[in-house]
Design a protein around this motif. Structure first.
Motif, PDB file in Angstrom:
ATOM      1  N   GLY A  32      -0.509   6.649  11.415  1.00 48.33           N
ATOM      2  CA  GLY A  32      -0.504   7.844  12.259  1.00 48.33           C
ATOM      3  C   GLY A  32      -0.858   7.621  13.711  1.00 48.33           C
ATOM      4  N   ALA A  33      -0.652   6.431  14.246  1.00 48.32           N
ATOM      5  CA  ALA A  33      -0.930   6.168  15.658  1.00 48.32           C
ATOM      6  C   ALA A  33       0.312   6.492  16.483  1.00 48.32           C
ATOM      7  CB  ALA A  33      -1.349   4.710  15.854  1.00 48.32           C
ATOM      8  N   PHE A  34       0.201   7.515  17.333  1.00 50.09           N
ATOM      9  CA  PHE A  34       1.346   7.935  18.164  1.00 50.09           C
ATOM     10  C   PHE A  34       0.904   8.050  19.619  1.00 50.09           C
ATOM     11  CE2 PHE A  34       1.923   9.782  13.917  1.00 50.09           C
ATOM     12  CZ  PHE A  34       3.141   9.236  13.574  1.00 50.09           C
ATOM     13  N   THR A  35       1.890   7.973  20.504  1.00 52.85           N
ATOM     14  CA  THR A  35       1.644   8.161  21.934  1.00 52.85           C
ATOM     15  C   THR A  35       2.797   8.973  22.517  1.00 52.85           C
ATOM     16  OG1 THR A  35       2.764   6.054  22.432  1.00 52.85           O
ATOM     17  CG2 THR A  35       0.359   6.012  22.232  1.00 52.85           C
ATOM     18  N   PRO A  36       2.546   9.772  23.571  1.00 46.48           N
ATOM     19  CA  PRO A  36       3.635  10.529  24.204  1.00 46.48           C
ATOM     20  C   PRO A  36       4.605   9.596  24.925  1.00 46.48           C
ATOM     21  CG  PRO A  36       1.483  11.468  24.740  1.00 46.48           C
ATOM     22  CD  PRO A  36       1.226  10.128  24.125  1.00 46.48           C
ATOM     23  N   GLY A  37       5.903   9.846  24.737  1.00 50.94           N
ATOM     24  CA  GLY A  37       6.917   9.065  25.411  1.00 50.94           C
ATOM     25  C   GLY A  37       7.228   9.616  26.785  1.00 50.94           C
ATOM     26  N   PRO A  38       8.228   9.053  27.458  1.00 54.56           N
ATOM     27  CA  PRO A  38       8.578   9.485  28.814  1.00 54.56           C
ATOM     28  C   PRO A  38       8.920  10.965  28.909  1.00 54.56           C
ATOM     29  CG  PRO A  38       9.685   7.432  28.250  1.00 54.56           C
ATOM     30  CD  PRO A  38       9.065   7.936  26.999  1.00 54.56           C
ATOM     31  N   GLU A  39       9.488  11.524  27.859  1.00 50.87           N
ATOM     32  CA  GLU A  39       9.870  12.930  27.873  1.00 50.87           C
ATOM     33  C   GLU A  39       8.895  13.804  27.089  1.00 50.87           C
ATOM     34  OE1 GLU A  39      13.867  13.248  26.518  1.00 50.87           O
ATOM     35  OE2 GLU A  39      14.663  11.886  28.048  1.00 50.87           O
ATOM     36  N   ALA A  74       7.877  19.867  10.680  1.00 47.83           N
ATOM     37  CA  ALA A  74       8.222  20.311   9.332  1.00 47.83           C
ATOM     38  C   ALA A  74       9.690  20.647   9.187  1.00 47.83           C
ATOM     39  CB  ALA A  74       7.365  21.522   8.951  1.00 47.83           C
ATOM     40  N   GLY A  75      10.362  20.920  10.285  1.00 48.25           N
ATOM     41  CA  GLY A  75      11.790  21.222  10.231  1.00 48.25           C
ATOM     42  C   GLY A  75      12.682  20.029  10.484  1.00 48.25           C
ATOM     43  N   GLY A  76      12.094  18.857  10.688  1.00 43.59           N
ATOM     44  CA  GLY A  76      12.880  17.644  10.905  1.00 43.59           C
ATOM     45  C   GLY A  76      13.256  17.392  12.348  1.00 43.59           C
ATOM     46  N   ALA A  77      12.618  18.094  13.302  1.00 40.97           N
ATOM     47  CA  ALA A  77      12.917  17.918  14.726  1.00 40.97           C
ATOM     48  C   ALA A  77      11.804  17.107  15.389  1.00 40.97           C
ATOM     49  CB  ALA A  77      13.061  19.269  15.409  1.00 40.97           C
ATOM     50  N   PRO A  78      12.116  16.359  16.450  1.00 39.08           N
ATOM     51  CA  PRO A  78      11.078  15.607  17.159  1.00 39.08           C
ATOM     52  C   PRO A  78      10.019  16.538  17.751  1.00 39.08           C
ATOM     53  CG  PRO A  78      13.271  14.836  17.771  1.00 39.08           C
ATOM     54  CD  PRO A  78      13.472  16.100  16.990  1.00 39.08           C
ATOM     55  N   ILE A  79       8.791  16.055  17.808  1.00 39.11           N
ATOM     56  CA  ILE A  79       7.687  16.827  18.372  1.00 39.11           C
ATOM     57  C   ILE A  79       7.468  16.391  19.822  1.00 39.11           C
ATOM     58  CG2 ILE A  79       5.206  17.280  18.229  1.00 39.11           C
ATOM     59  CD1 ILE A  79       5.396  16.925  15.230  1.00 39.11           C
ATOM     60  N   PHE A  80       7.403  17.376  20.713  1.00 41.05           N
ATOM     61  CA  PHE A  80       7.202  17.117  22.135  1.00 41.05           C
ATOM     62  C   PHE A  80       5.876  17.737  22.579  1.00 41.05           C
ATOM     63  CE2 PHE A  80      11.694  16.653  21.542  1.00 41.05           C
ATOM     64  CZ  PHE A  80      12.081  15.659  22.429  1.00 41.05           C
ATOM     65  N   VAL A  81       5.208  17.047  23.494  1.00 44.36           N
ATOM     66  CA  VAL A  81       3.938  17.523  24.045  1.00 44.36           C
ATOM     67  C   VAL A  81       4.096  17.677  25.551  1.00 44.36           C
ATOM     68  CG1 VAL A  81       1.510  16.953  24.417  1.00 44.36           C
ATOM     69  CG2 VAL A  81       2.586  16.414  22.227  1.00 44.36           C
ATOM     70  N   PRO A  82       3.716  18.824  26.138  1.00 44.43           N
ATOM     71  CA  PRO A  82       3.841  19.006  27.593  1.00 44.43           C
ATOM     72  C   PRO A  82       3.040  17.956  28.354  1.00 44.43           C
ATOM     73  CG  PRO A  82       3.374  21.092  26.488  1.00 44.43           C
ATOM     74  CD  PRO A  82       3.188  20.022  25.457  1.00 44.43           C
ATOM     75  N   ALA A  83       3.626  17.455  29.420  1.00 42.68           N
ATOM     76  CA  ALA A  83       2.964  16.411  30.199  1.00 42.68           C
ATOM     77  C   ALA A  83       1.698  16.920  30.872  1.00 42.68           C
ATOM     78  CB  ALA A  83       3.923  15.851  31.238  1.00 42.68           C
ATOM     79  N   ASP A  84       1.636  18.219  31.165  1.00 43.95           N
ATOM     80  CA  ASP A  84       0.482  18.762  31.876  1.00 43.95           C
ATOM     81  C   ASP A  84      -0.580  19.345  30.940  1.00 43.95           C
ATOM     82  OD1 ASP A  84       1.989  20.848  30.971  1.00 43.95           O
ATOM     83  OD2 ASP A  84       1.994  21.982  32.858  1.00 43.95           O
ATOM     84  N   ALA A  85      -0.429  19.130  29.652  1.00 43.93           N
ATOM     85  CA  ALA A  85      -1.399  19.673  28.699  1.00 43.93           C
ATOM     86  C   ALA A  85      -2.753  18.976  28.880  1.00 43.93           C
ATOM     87  CB  ALA A  85      -0.904  19.487  27.275  1.00 43.93           C
ATOM     88  N   GLU A  86      -3.804  19.762  28.962  1.00 41.43           N
ATOM     89  CA  GLU A  86      -5.145  19.222  29.150  1.00 41.43           C
ATOM     90  C   GLU A  86      -5.865  18.980  27.827  1.00 41.43           C
ATOM     91  OE1 GLU A  86      -7.296  21.760  31.747  1.00 41.43           O
ATOM     92  OE2 GLU A  86      -5.965  21.424  33.471  1.00 41.43           O
ATOM     93  N   SER A  87      -5.495  19.744  26.806  1.00 41.38           N
ATOM     94  CA  SER A  87      -6.178  19.619  25.521  1.00 41.38           C
ATOM     95  C   SER A  87      -5.168  19.661  24.387  1.00 41.38           C
ATOM     96  CB  SER A  87      -7.200  20.753  25.355  1.00 41.38           C
ATOM     97  OG  SER A  87      -7.780  20.733  24.069  1.00 41.38           O
ATOM     98  N   ILE A  88      -5.215  18.666  23.533  1.00 37.88           N
ATOM     99  CA  ILE A  88      -4.333  18.605  22.367  1.00 37.88           C
ATOM    100  C   ILE A  88      -5.208  18.675  21.117  1.00 37.88           C
ATOM    101  CG2 ILE A  88      -2.675  17.222  21.068  1.00 37.88           C
ATOM    102  CD1 ILE A  88      -1.564  18.267  23.667  1.00 37.88           C
TER     103      ILE A  88
END
Length: 238
Positions: free
Chosen positions: A103-110, A124-138
């Motif tokens: 379970g080690a992941f890192t945010p990619g360029p996008e 859960a729907g089979g789509a890639p998960i994206f995280v906003p670049a400006d997010a301060e708390s995950i």
């Protein structure tokens, strides 16, 4: 070649494959998300032509994945996830969707969450998960809900194989299945932890010694049989 030699050769071939499996387990005892592999031997018995005796041969032709929980190590990483209990993450690889406990992941360029080799974590729907670049708390809830700055982003896909016996190891920590998978109804995921390998080093080293000794005994038998046949040919071939 007589029946004893045939039987011993099949045993030697199986022991060699088991040695390779054990060696791979030892090599991955520090690999996050690795699940120990074992070998299953099967016996084949065939009646001989005289009707009174039979010939038995064993072969190592199946692999079994140990599904016991590995130890959880705290990392504090926002994108380090670990599953407690049953279930696998789903990642998209060049070979298609695969299951993993790593379970080690890192945010990619996008902003997509990626494993070290670039495999994308799926929801859960089979789509890639994206995280906003400006997010301060995950944050990640126990049910797999991923949020950024308090707003839900996605639900991390946690699934279980429909048939654990048809799991095919594609890499050290990844699997594919022929029968597919289904969502885990009540998953438990923790953030800031990684699951370690479930290999018990002492057990594997002990097994390696046992297999090595068994292989040496078989090799000694074949060497003696070879010398016996050569002695017979030297005596009666003159």
């Amino acid at each position: 070649m007589d029946n004893a030699n045939y039987t011993t050769l099949t045993r030697q071939a199986g022991l060699l494959r088991e040695m390779q499996v054990v060696a791979n387990n030892i090599a991955n005892m520090s690999t996050n998300g690795y699940r120990r592999e074992g070998m299953i031997f099967s016996e084949h018995v065939k009646a001989l032509e005289d009707g009174g005796a039979s010939l038995s041969m064993a072969s190592g032709n199946a692999w079994l994945t140990d599904d016991r929980q590995g130890p959880l190590a705290q990392t504090g990483g926002s994108f380090d996830f670990a599953i407690e209990g049953e279930g696998f993450f789903v990642v998209m690889t060049p070979e298609g969707e695969q299951l993993t406990r790593a379970g080690a992941f890192t945010p990619g360029p996008e902003g997509e969450l990626l494993a070290a080799d670039g495999a994308q974590l799926l929801d859960a729907g089979g789509a890639p998960i994206f995280v906003p670049a400006d997010a301060e708390s995950i944050s990640l809830a126990a049910d797999g809900t991923l949020s950024a700055d308090g707003l839900p982003l996605a639900e991390v896909g946690i699934v279980r194989p429909l048939n654990t016996l048809d799991m095919i190891r594609q890499a050290d920590t990844r699997f594919s299945t022929e029968s597919g998978w289904e969502p885990v109804e009540f998953p438990r995921v923790v953030q800031g932890f990684l699951e370690g390998s479930n290999v018990a080093p002492v057990n594997e080293i002990t097994r390696m010694i046992e297999v090595q000794r068994a292989y040496e005994l078989g090799q000694n038998f074949l060497d003696r049989e070879d010398e016996r046949i050569r002695a017979f040919l030297r005596t009666f071939g003159r």
